[in-house]
Scaffold this active site. Structure first.
Site, PDB file in Angstrom:
ATOM      1  CG  ASP A 126      -1.976   1.089   1.182  1.00  0.00           C
ATOM      2  OD1 ASP A 126      -2.510   1.357   0.098  1.00  0.00           O
ATOM      3  OD2 ASP A 126      -2.257   1.695   2.237  1.00  0.00           O
ATOM      4  CB  SER A 137      -6.287   3.441  -0.172  1.00  0.00           C
ATOM      5  OG  SER A 137      -4.906   3.718  -0.287  1.00  0.00           O
ATOM      6  CD  GLN A 167      -4.327   1.313  -2.970  1.00  0.00           C
ATOM      7  OE1 GLN A 167      -3.758   2.358  -3.228  1.00  0.00           O
ATOM      8  NE2 GLN A 167      -4.042   0.579  -1.900  1.00  0.00           N
TER       9      GLN A 167
END
Length: 339
Positions: A256, A280, A330
């Site tokens: 991430d 995110s 993502q």
């Protein structure tokens, strides 16, 4: 540490309001060492079990719904300059919580995680404990599925579904790794940020991970080429315990860090741009083969699309010998405030 035992509630979010007397203060030793701090954050503590009784509404009958038993864990967060929880941390903690409940089932044996699908729902408060309520959706002959809700202040901040599989033989192929300079030929974060004194910079330099971007980091200076591709070397700065679940969790944690950077690079942006409003939205991972994150891995990243204030990042993580360990996707909110 307090526990909650057989608590009956009508809503899943209320599970996190039970027994909030758990202490999650880090030790001084953990704070002095980024890797020990991360391991302490991932060392979730059992907080008992809860039982959720869904409300029957509309045409549903008692036969359509059933009470669900949840395993509850509690953990703390890493300190951040802005007070918001790092999303990768909650992903990693969810992997640990779900994996522990699989390991606790007698007779299943070792079932490594093979997929993770998560939604970031609300920002988290890094000064407050996070509770992880784990629901056992299924334990089959080969697969185990868990649903994990990370909660604070009576609300879900992340919801994830994780699947675990007994190791098996089958068809085998993989993509080839990009040809890039070795990590020792790529500038470190300390070299990229030399001479800059700022709380955010000090935070970046205290990471448990050594992160080196082949095309140049996007902390403060944009890349010369506005390409939607980049390659990032990563590894833990110290050796980690020999636990496959832990390595999968730290892979989720570090995945991430930079996946949205392919979007920023394409548009000449940097993390330090005060106009930038990133967040995110969701995160998915598929774990193909075993791998260690305390050895160098190459994270290949690209963005096929950005529109509507959102951008999509895709990634592949390879071990240094070229083995494809996992694939990542993502979508993030990437808004630029107009002056």
């Amino acid at each position: 540490m307090g526990t909650s035992s057989q608590v009956f509630v009508n809503g899943l979010d209320r599970v996190c309001q039970v027994s909030d007397d758990n202490s999650t203060d880090p030790t001084a030793d953990a704070l002095d060492n980024p890797v020990r701090d991360l391991l302490d954050v991932l060392d979730l503590q059992p907080a008992g079990r809860a039982q959720v009784s869904p409300e029957v509404t509309g045409d549903a009958t008692d036969a359509d719904v059933s009470e669900r038993n949840l395993d509850v864990f509690v953990g703390r967060s890493q300190v951040t300059p802005h007070g918001r929880v790092f999303g990768g941390q909650v992903l990693a903690q969810s992997v640990m919580a779900g994996g522990r409940t699989v390991r606790s089932v007698e007779g299943l044996g070792e079932r490594p995680i093979h997929s993770l699908h998560a939604y970031f729902i609300r920002p988290g408060d890094s000064s407050h404990p996070i509770r992880f309520a784990v629901e056992n959706l299924r334990d089959g002959r080969s697969f185990s599925v868990r649903r994990v809700h990370a909660m604070q202040y009576g609300h879900t901040i992340l919801s994830a579904t994780l699947s675990f599989q007994t190791p098996a033989d089958g068809l085998d192929h993989q993509a080839a790794m990009n040809s890039v300079p070795d990590p020792d030929r790529v500038r470190t974060a300390a070299e990229e940020l030399a001479g800059v004194d700022h709380p955010a910079v000090r935070h970046w330099l205290r990471r448990a991970m050594d992160v080196r971007t082949v095309e140049g980091a996007l902390y403060l200076v944009p890349g010369r080429q506005h390409s939607a591709h980049q390659n990032v070397w990563m590894k833990a700065i110290e050796q980690l315990p020999d636990d496959p679940l832990l390595h999968a969790a730290v892979l989720a944690y570090s995945s991430d860090y930079s996946l949205l950077e392919s979007i920023l690079r394409r548009h000449g942006l940097v993390w330090g741009d005060r106009r930038l409003r990133p967040a995110s939205l969701d995160h998915a991972m598929w774990f193909h083969r075993p791998g260690r994150i305390d050895d160098w891995v190459l994270y290949e990243q690209e963005s096929p699309s950005a529109s509507g204030g959102r951008g999509l990042g895709l990634g592949k993580i390879f071990s240094i010998d070229g083995t494809l360990i996992c694939s990542v996707a993502q979508e993030g909110m990437v808004r630029v405030k107009q002056d």
